[in-house]
Design a protein around this motif. Sequence first.
Motif, PDB file in Angstrom:
ATOM      1  N   ILE A  70     -54.368 -43.738 -41.574  1.00 38.77           N
ATOM      2  CA  ILE A  70     -54.492 -42.654 -41.437  1.00 38.77           C
ATOM      3  C   ILE A  70     -55.002 -41.033 -41.530  1.00 38.77           C
ATOM      4  CG2 ILE A  70     -52.740 -40.276 -41.645  1.00 38.77           C
ATOM      5  CD1 ILE A  70     -50.109 -41.878 -41.169  1.00 38.77           C
ATOM      6  N   PRO A  71     -55.798 -40.740 -42.929  1.00 43.12           N
ATOM      7  CA  PRO A  71     -56.608 -40.337 -43.374  1.00 43.12           C
ATOM      8  C   PRO A  71     -58.213 -41.046 -43.327  1.00 43.12           C
ATOM      9  CG  PRO A  71     -55.615 -41.495 -45.163  1.00 43.12           C
ATOM     10  CD  PRO A  71     -54.592 -42.075 -44.060  1.00 43.12           C
ATOM     11  N   ARG A  72     -58.110 -42.439 -43.023  1.00 39.59           N
ATOM     12  CA  ARG A  72     -59.728 -42.800 -42.818  1.00 39.59           C
ATOM     13  C   ARG A  72     -59.529 -42.742 -41.841  1.00 39.59           C
ATOM     14  NH1 ARG A  72     -61.628 -47.195 -40.288  1.00 39.59           N
ATOM     15  NH2 ARG A  72     -63.495 -48.277 -41.360  1.00 39.59           N
ATOM     16  N   ASN A  73     -58.621 -43.169 -40.567  1.00 38.94           N
ATOM     17  CA  ASN A  73     -59.411 -42.800 -38.742  1.00 38.94           C
ATOM     18  C   ASN A  73     -59.607 -41.210 -38.351  1.00 38.94           C
ATOM     19  OD1 ASN A  73     -59.617 -45.496 -39.274  1.00 38.94           O
ATOM     20  ND2 ASN A  73     -58.034 -45.723 -37.781  1.00 38.94           N
ATOM     21  N   THR A  74     -58.449 -41.009 -38.136  1.00 38.85           N
ATOM     22  CA  THR A  74     -57.266 -39.195 -37.680  1.00 38.85           C
ATOM     23  C   THR A  74     -58.268 -37.781 -38.650  1.00 38.85           C
ATOM     24  OG1 THR A  74     -55.753 -39.190 -39.352  1.00 38.85           O
ATOM     25  CG2 THR A  74     -55.235 -40.589 -36.411  1.00 38.85           C
ATOM     26  N   MET A  75     -57.685 -38.361 -40.010  1.00 36.46           N
ATOM     27  CA  MET A  75     -58.597 -37.502 -40.821  1.00 36.46           C
ATOM     28  C   MET A  75     -60.685 -36.788 -40.899  1.00 36.46           C
ATOM     29  SD  MET A  75     -56.573 -36.891 -43.067  1.00 36.46           S
ATOM     30  CE  MET A  75     -54.326 -36.747 -42.703  1.00 36.46           C
ATOM     31  N   ALA A  76     -60.945 -38.394 -42.017  1.00 35.57           N
ATOM     32  CA  ALA A  76     -62.251 -39.098 -42.310  1.00 35.57           C
ATOM     33  C   ALA A  76     -63.406 -38.962 -40.896  1.00 35.57           C
ATOM     34  CB  ALA A  76     -62.542 -39.961 -43.185  1.00 35.57           C
ATOM     35  N   ARG A  77     -63.074 -40.351 -40.302  1.00 37.40           N
ATOM     36  CA  ARG A  77     -63.900 -40.651 -39.260  1.00 37.40           C
ATOM     37  C   ARG A  77     -64.022 -39.968 -38.140  1.00 37.40           C
ATOM     38  NH1 ARG A  77     -62.307 -45.961 -35.945  1.00 37.40           N
ATOM     39  NH2 ARG A  77     -60.908 -44.249 -35.585  1.00 37.40           N
ATOM     40  N   ASP A  78     -62.665 -39.111 -37.905  1.00 34.91           N
ATOM     41  CA  ASP A  78     -62.461 -38.626 -36.302  1.00 34.91           C
ATOM     42  C   ASP A  78     -63.721 -36.758 -37.008  1.00 34.91           C
ATOM     43  OD1 ASP A  78     -61.538 -39.676 -35.173  1.00 34.91           O
ATOM     44  OD2 ASP A  78     -59.509 -39.015 -34.837  1.00 34.91           O
ATOM     45  N   GLN A  79     -63.215 -36.383 -38.514  1.00 33.78           N
ATOM     46  CA  GLN A  79     -63.693 -35.500 -38.231  1.00 33.78           C
ATOM     47  C   GLN A  79     -65.140 -35.260 -39.190  1.00 33.78           C
ATOM     48  OE1 GLN A  79     -62.371 -32.687 -37.417  1.00 33.78           O
ATOM     49  NE2 GLN A  79     -60.916 -33.949 -36.493  1.00 33.78           N
ATOM     50  N   ILE A  80     -65.550 -36.509 -39.959  1.00 34.80           N
ATOM     51  CA  ILE A  80     -67.014 -36.206 -40.250  1.00 34.80           C
ATOM     52  C   ILE A  80     -67.416 -36.604 -39.947  1.00 34.80           C
ATOM     53  CG2 ILE A  80     -68.210 -37.134 -43.013  1.00 34.80           C
ATOM     54  CD1 ILE A  80     -65.410 -36.563 -44.255  1.00 34.80           C
ATOM     55  N   GLY A  81     -67.215 -38.000 -38.768  1.00 34.01           N
ATOM     56  CA  GLY A  81     -68.319 -39.128 -38.312  1.00 34.01           C
ATOM     57  C   GLY A  81     -69.000 -40.327 -38.534  1.00 34.01           C
ATOM     58  N   GLU A  83     -70.871 -42.443 -39.040  1.00 26.82           N
ATOM     59  CA  GLU A  83     -72.128 -42.506 -39.594  1.00 26.82           C
ATOM     60  C   GLU A  83     -71.684 -42.007 -41.436  1.00 26.82           C
ATOM     61  OE1 GLU A  83     -75.663 -40.998 -38.293  1.00 26.82           O
ATOM     62  OE2 GLU A  83     -75.271 -41.505 -36.238  1.00 26.82           O
ATOM     63  N   ASP A  84     -70.688 -41.115 -41.580  1.00 26.09           N
ATOM     64  CA  ASP A  84     -70.624 -40.694 -42.360  1.00 26.09           C
ATOM     65  C   ASP A  84     -69.654 -40.540 -43.627  1.00 26.09           C
ATOM     66  OD1 ASP A  84     -73.524 -39.765 -43.096  1.00 26.09           O
ATOM     67  OD2 ASP A  84     -72.996 -38.323 -42.005  1.00 26.09           O
ATOM     68  N   PHE A  85     -68.537 -41.070 -43.225  1.00 21.85           N
ATOM     69  CA  PHE A  85     -67.249 -40.528 -43.556  1.00 21.85           C
ATOM     70  C   PHE A  85     -66.364 -41.819 -44.819  1.00 21.85           C
ATOM     71  CE2 PHE A  85     -66.220 -44.408 -40.881  1.00 21.85           C
ATOM     72  CZ  PHE A  85     -65.016 -44.423 -41.209  1.00 21.85           C
ATOM     73  N   LYS A  86     -67.600 -42.851 -44.808  1.00 22.19           N
ATOM     74  CA  LYS A  86     -66.908 -43.781 -45.399  1.00 22.19           C
ATOM     75  C   LYS A  86     -67.129 -43.067 -46.707  1.00 22.19           C
ATOM     76  CE  LYS A  86     -68.018 -48.168 -42.366  1.00 22.19           C
ATOM     77  NZ  LYS A  86     -68.175 -49.608 -42.788  1.00 22.19           N
ATOM     78  N   PRO A  90     -62.395 -41.662 -49.710  1.00 17.53           N
ATOM     79  CA  PRO A  90     -60.902 -41.545 -51.142  1.00 17.53           C
ATOM     80  C   PRO A  90     -60.388 -40.698 -51.256  1.00 17.53           C
ATOM     81  CG  PRO A  90     -63.250 -42.932 -51.627  1.00 17.53           C
ATOM     82  CD  PRO A  90     -63.144 -42.460 -50.803  1.00 17.53           C
ATOM     83  N   LEU A  91     -61.867 -39.218 -51.442  1.00 18.03           N
ATOM     84  CA  LEU A  91     -61.133 -38.342 -51.527  1.00 18.03           C
ATOM     85  C   LEU A  91     -59.914 -38.271 -50.909  1.00 18.03           C
ATOM     86  CD1 LEU A  91     -61.778 -35.206 -52.513  1.00 18.03           C
ATOM     87  CD2 LEU A  91     -63.299 -35.054 -50.365  1.00 18.03           C
ATOM     88  N   ILE A  92     -60.706 -37.764 -49.062  1.00 28.05           N
ATOM     89  CA  ILE A  92     -59.192 -37.625 -48.244  1.00 28.05           C
ATOM     90  C   ILE A  92     -57.783 -38.504 -48.123  1.00 28.05           C
ATOM     91  CG2 ILE A  92     -58.261 -37.368 -46.103  1.00 28.05           C
ATOM     92  CD1 ILE A  92     -61.462 -36.132 -46.945  1.00 28.05           C
ATOM     93  N   LEU A  93     -57.594 -39.709 -48.823  1.00 27.83           N
ATOM     94  CA  LEU A  93     -56.740 -40.764 -48.997  1.00 27.83           C
ATOM     95  C   LEU A  93     -56.063 -39.888 -50.066  1.00 27.83           C
ATOM     96  CD1 LEU A  93     -54.921 -42.541 -48.610  1.00 27.83           C
ATOM     97  CD2 LEU A  93     -56.970 -44.553 -49.625  1.00 27.83           C
ATOM     98  N   GLY A  94     -56.846 -39.397 -50.978  1.00 28.99           N
ATOM     99  CA  GLY A  94     -56.326 -39.444 -52.798  1.00 28.99           C
ATOM    100  C   GLY A  94     -55.418 -37.405 -52.375  1.00 28.99           C
ATOM    101  N   LEU A  95     -56.198 -37.091 -51.749  1.00 29.03           N
ATOM    102  CA  LEU A  95     -55.570 -35.829 -51.309  1.00 29.03           C
ATOM    103  C   LEU A  95     -53.910 -35.741 -50.405  1.00 29.03           C
ATOM    104  CD1 LEU A  95     -58.661 -33.533 -50.599  1.00 29.03           C
ATOM    105  CD2 LEU A  95     -57.146 -33.484 -52.788  1.00 29.03           C
ATOM    106  N   PHE A  96     -54.658 -36.297 -49.696  1.00 30.70           N
ATOM    107  CA  PHE A  96     -53.357 -36.785 -48.704  1.00 30.70           C
ATOM    108  C   PHE A  96     -51.686 -37.136 -49.609  1.00 30.70           C
ATOM    109  CE2 PHE A  96     -51.664 -39.143 -45.658  1.00 30.70           C
ATOM    110  CZ  PHE A  96     -50.305 -37.842 -44.738  1.00 30.70           C
ATOM    111  N   SER A  97     -52.445 -38.235 -50.327  1.00 35.55           N
ATOM    112  CA  SER A  97     -51.731 -39.032 -50.990  1.00 35.55           C
ATOM    113  C   SER A  97     -50.884 -37.925 -51.736  1.00 35.55           C
ATOM    114  CB  SER A  97     -51.866 -40.020 -51.532  1.00 35.55           C
ATOM    115  OG  SER A  97     -52.348 -41.287 -49.999  1.00 35.55           O
ATOM    116  N   PHE A  98     -51.538 -37.450 -52.770  1.00 31.35           N
ATOM    117  CA  PHE A  98     -51.179 -36.424 -54.006  1.00 31.35           C
ATOM    118  C   PHE A  98     -49.948 -35.364 -53.383  1.00 31.35           C
ATOM    119  CE2 PHE A  98     -52.218 -32.963 -56.480  1.00 31.35           C
ATOM    120  CZ  PHE A  98     -51.654 -33.788 -57.972  1.00 31.35           C
ATOM    121  N   ILE A  99     -50.856 -34.772 -52.246  1.00 27.25           N
ATOM    122  CA  ILE A  99     -50.145 -33.693 -51.541  1.00 27.25           C
ATOM    123  C   ILE A  99     -48.539 -34.542 -51.069  1.00 27.25           C
ATOM    124  CG2 ILE A  99     -50.106 -31.972 -50.414  1.00 27.25           C
ATOM    125  CD1 ILE A  99     -52.984 -31.585 -50.762  1.00 27.25           C
TER     126      ILE A  99
END
Length: 257
Positions: A70-81, A83-86, A90-99
């Motif tokens: 969910i955070p890997r594909n629909t957030m990081a990859r789709d919004q960051i691009g 080339e750079d999302f990988k 960890p940041l996006i996954l951590g924020l989503f999980s923690f909140i």
Amino acid sequence: MGTFVLAAEEFTPPGQGLFNYPPIFGDVTKPMVLAVLSLLIVVAVFTLGTRKMAILPGKGQFALESFYNIPRNTMARDQIGAEDFKRFIPLILGLFSFILVNNLFAIVPVLQFPTMSRIGFPIALAIFVYVFYHYAGFRKHGFTGYIKHAALPPGVPLFIAPLIIVIEIAQKFLFQPLSLALRVFAAMFAGHLIIALTAVAAEFLLFAGGALTVPAPFVFVAGIAFTFLEALVQVIQAYVFALLAAVYIGAAISEEH
């Protein structure tokens, strides 16, 4: 009618005091303990869930991988691009999980408190995201390049450029982090207050006697319905916070505005 008026005068709805907890020990309060507990839960789930990875995943690994996507594909990859999302996963996954864990505490028996309804926690997370995406932008474009990138979209006519610069700077450096914090705070604060109000109102009506006991079951059922609705809002708000973090990072490091 006099009975209803008298009951209304005696009924005291829950207010802001509902969110104020006395220290458990020293200056440590229940929301602080819940924040630490949520961190331990997130770390434990991902540590145990990834301890024995297999090509053919079991149920636990499959569930964890589905959550991770969910955070890997629909957030990081789709919004960051692509080339750079990988490096930002960890940041996006951590924020989503923690909140998400902190929000869901509101409907967990005994705990029953959404940590993000205390404004200090969303503000701290918003400041962290604010510093992180601006740092990523400065690192990608350099100081002057990033300020120009953030303040002036390409193709803006010269005569309105000063106005656009003021608006863009205010949005990027003030309103974005402020809205990021207030969005999740307001949702958690209001949701917890509504659930508490229905619970207190149902109890009050039940023991008020007379005609006031009639609506008590309906208020109780409404409280259950609000609880399910609040659970959905808790998931959505965690998703939105992490998604916006990815959007801001993507905008900061993009080649175009």
